[in-house]
Motif scaffolding. Structure first.
Motif, PDB file in Angstrom:
ATOM      1  N   MET A   1      -5.769   6.351   3.994  1.00  0.00           N
ATOM      2  CA  MET A   1      -5.009   6.796   2.849  1.00  0.00           C
ATOM      3  C   MET A   1      -3.666   7.335   3.317  1.00  0.00           C
ATOM      4  O   MET A   1      -3.585   8.026   4.313  1.00  0.00           O
ATOM      5  CB  MET A   1      -5.811   7.865   2.108  1.00  0.00           C
ATOM      6  N   SER A   2      -2.632   7.040   2.609  1.00  0.00           N
ATOM      7  CA  SER A   2      -1.287   7.474   2.965  1.00  0.00           C
ATOM      8  C   SER A   2      -1.056   8.910   2.515  1.00  0.00           C
ATOM      9  O   SER A   2      -1.701   9.421   1.619  1.00  0.00           O
ATOM     10  CB  SER A   2      -0.259   6.569   2.313  1.00  0.00           C
ATOM     11  N   SER A   3      -0.074   9.517   3.147  1.00  0.00           N
ATOM     12  CA  SER A   3       0.251  10.898   2.791  1.00  0.00           C
ATOM     13  C   SER A   3       0.972  10.930   1.441  1.00  0.00           C
ATOM     14  O   SER A   3       1.613   9.962   1.042  1.00  0.00           O
ATOM     15  CB  SER A   3       1.122  11.517   3.879  1.00  0.00           C
ATOM     16  N   PRO A   4       0.888  12.042   0.734  1.00  0.00           N
ATOM     17  CA  PRO A   4       1.557  12.141  -0.568  1.00  0.00           C
ATOM     18  C   PRO A   4       3.076  12.035  -0.460  1.00  0.00           C
ATOM     19  O   PRO A   4       3.726  11.504  -1.360  1.00  0.00           O
ATOM     20  CB  PRO A   4       1.154  13.525  -1.083  1.00  0.00           C
ATOM     21  N   LEU A   6       4.748  10.169   1.684  1.00  0.00           N
ATOM     22  CA  LEU A   6       5.068   8.748   1.837  1.00  0.00           C
ATOM     23  C   LEU A   6       4.958   8.023   0.499  1.00  0.00           C
ATOM     24  O   LEU A   6       5.818   7.200   0.167  1.00  0.00           O
ATOM     25  CB  LEU A   6       4.156   8.102   2.876  1.00  0.00           C
ATOM     26  N   LEU A   7       3.933   8.317  -0.263  1.00  0.00           N
ATOM     27  CA  LEU A   7       3.777   7.692  -1.583  1.00  0.00           C
ATOM     28  C   LEU A   7       4.920   8.087  -2.514  1.00  0.00           C
ATOM     29  O   LEU A   7       5.431   7.257  -3.270  1.00  0.00           O
ATOM     30  CB  LEU A   7       2.435   8.072  -2.202  1.00  0.00           C
ATOM     31  N   ILE A  53       8.520  -5.985  -0.550  1.00  0.00           N
ATOM     32  CA  ILE A  53       8.032  -5.292   0.648  1.00  0.00           C
ATOM     33  C   ILE A  53       7.640  -3.849   0.311  1.00  0.00           C
ATOM     34  O   ILE A  53       6.621  -3.343   0.803  1.00  0.00           O
ATOM     35  CB  ILE A  53       9.082  -5.365   1.769  1.00  0.00           C
ATOM     36  N   LEU A  54       8.437  -3.173  -0.522  1.00  0.00           N
ATOM     37  CA  LEU A  54       8.073  -1.815  -0.921  1.00  0.00           C
ATOM     38  C   LEU A  54       6.772  -1.791  -1.723  1.00  0.00           C
ATOM     39  O   LEU A  54       5.925  -0.911  -1.526  1.00  0.00           O
ATOM     40  CB  LEU A  54       9.203  -1.187  -1.738  1.00  0.00           C
ATOM     41  N   LEU A  55       6.600  -2.757  -2.618  1.00  0.00           N
ATOM     42  CA  LEU A  55       5.341  -2.840  -3.365  1.00  0.00           C
ATOM     43  C   LEU A  55       4.169  -3.143  -2.440  1.00  0.00           C
ATOM     44  O   LEU A  55       3.059  -2.640  -2.642  1.00  0.00           O
ATOM     45  CB  LEU A  55       5.443  -3.903  -4.453  1.00  0.00           C
ATOM     46  N   ASN A  56       4.411  -3.962  -1.422  1.00  0.00           N
ATOM     47  CA  ASN A  56       3.382  -4.267  -0.443  1.00  0.00           C
ATOM     48  C   ASN A  56       2.951  -3.009   0.296  1.00  0.00           C
ATOM     49  O   ASN A  56       1.762  -2.773   0.509  1.00  0.00           O
ATOM     50  CB  ASN A  56       3.901  -5.313   0.538  1.00  0.00           C
ATOM     51  N   MET A  57       3.919  -2.190   0.676  1.00  0.00           N
ATOM     52  CA  MET A  57       3.592  -0.936   1.351  1.00  0.00           C
ATOM     53  C   MET A  57       2.886   0.035   0.409  1.00  0.00           C
ATOM     54  O   MET A  57       1.971   0.753   0.811  1.00  0.00           O
ATOM     55  CB  MET A  57       4.863  -0.312   1.915  1.00  0.00           C
ATOM     56  N   ARG A  58       3.302   0.061  -0.852  1.00  0.00           N
ATOM     57  CA  ARG A  58       2.706   0.983  -1.826  1.00  0.00           C
ATOM     58  C   ARG A  58       1.263   0.595  -2.142  1.00  0.00           C
ATOM     59  O   ARG A  58       0.396   1.438  -2.273  1.00  0.00           O
ATOM     60  CB  ARG A  58       3.544   0.973  -3.109  1.00  0.00           C
ATOM     61  N   LEU A  59       1.006  -0.702  -2.268  1.00  0.00           N
ATOM     62  CA  LEU A  59      -0.346  -1.169  -2.586  1.00  0.00           C
ATOM     63  C   LEU A  59      -1.233  -1.274  -1.357  1.00  0.00           C
ATOM     64  O   LEU A  59      -2.428  -1.547  -1.485  1.00  0.00           O
ATOM     65  CB  LEU A  59      -0.274  -2.529  -3.293  1.00  0.00           C
ATOM     66  N   ASP A  60      -0.654  -1.094  -0.179  1.00  0.00           N
ATOM     67  CA  ASP A  60      -1.377  -1.118   1.097  1.00  0.00           C
ATOM     68  C   ASP A  60      -2.148  -2.428   1.291  1.00  0.00           C
ATOM     69  O   ASP A  60      -3.345  -2.444   1.541  1.00  0.00           O
ATOM     70  CB  ASP A  60      -2.313   0.076   1.196  1.00  0.00           C
ATOM     71  N   THR A  61      -1.409  -3.528   1.147  1.00  0.00           N
ATOM     72  CA  THR A  61      -1.977  -4.849   1.352  1.00  0.00           C
ATOM     73  C   THR A  61      -1.030  -5.677   2.207  1.00  0.00           C
ATOM     74  O   THR A  61       0.122  -5.311   2.380  1.00  0.00           O
ATOM     75  CB  THR A  61      -2.235  -5.556   0.005  1.00  0.00           C
ATOM     76  N   GLU A  62      -1.510  -6.749   2.768  1.00  0.00           N
ATOM     77  CA  GLU A  62      -0.668  -7.621   3.580  1.00  0.00           C
ATOM     78  C   GLU A  62      -0.386  -8.949   2.892  1.00  0.00           C
ATOM     79  O   GLU A  62       0.238  -9.827   3.470  1.00  0.00           O
ATOM     80  CB  GLU A  62      -1.326  -7.870   4.937  1.00  0.00           C
ATOM     81  N   LEU A  63      -0.817  -9.084   1.677  1.00  0.00           N
ATOM     82  CA  LEU A  63      -0.678 -10.345   0.955  1.00  0.00           C
ATOM     83  C   LEU A  63       0.757 -10.638   0.534  1.00  0.00           C
ATOM     84  O   LEU A  63       1.189 -11.789   0.535  1.00  0.00           O
ATOM     85  CB  LEU A  63      -1.586 -10.313  -0.283  1.00  0.00           C
ATOM     86  N   LEU A  64       1.518  -9.620   0.220  1.00  0.00           N
ATOM     87  CA  LEU A  64       2.848  -9.830  -0.341  1.00  0.00           C
ATOM     88  C   LEU A  64       3.917 -10.123   0.707  1.00  0.00           C
ATOM     89  O   LEU A  64       5.034 -10.489   0.348  1.00  0.00           O
ATOM     90  CB  LEU A  64       3.262  -8.617  -1.173  1.00  0.00           C
TER      91      LEU A  64
END
Length: 93
Positions: A1-4, A6-7, A53-64
């Motif tokens: 889980m990411s830190s608050p 960072l989110l 890329i920002l949405l990819n980091m926010r959703l914590d996935t590698e698909l995007l």
């Protein structure tokens, strides 16, 4: 889980880049001349890549990441094709 923190930073980044994409879309539609519109289109592609890329980091996935790569390649090719069309009147020699 990411830190608050960072989110929070990712959320602010997504909002800022989305605003940038909207402003580039406005310049694309209202640009006074064709070179302004081509530049707005190129900047729009770059903003879309950043947003994906920002949405990819926010959703914590590698698909995007692959989607961002495809958008970047299409943006580059279309900008080069439009620039060649404007300068020479033909895309393929």
């Amino acid at each position: 889980m990411s830190s608050p923190l960072l989110l929070w930073a990712l959320n602010i980044g997504i909002v800022v880049v989305a605003l940038s994409v909207l402003l580039c879309g406005w310049r694309l539609l209202r640009g006074p001349e064709l070179p302004d519109r081509i530049l707005a289109l190129d900047t729009l592609y770059m903003g879309m890549v950043a947003l994906i890329i920002l949405l990819n980091m926010r959703l914590d996935t590698e698909l995007l990441f692959e989607a961002a790569l495809i958008v970047a390649m299409l943006g580059f090719v279309s900008t080069v094709a439009l620039a060649r069309y404007v300068t020479r009147g033909d895309v393929i020699e």
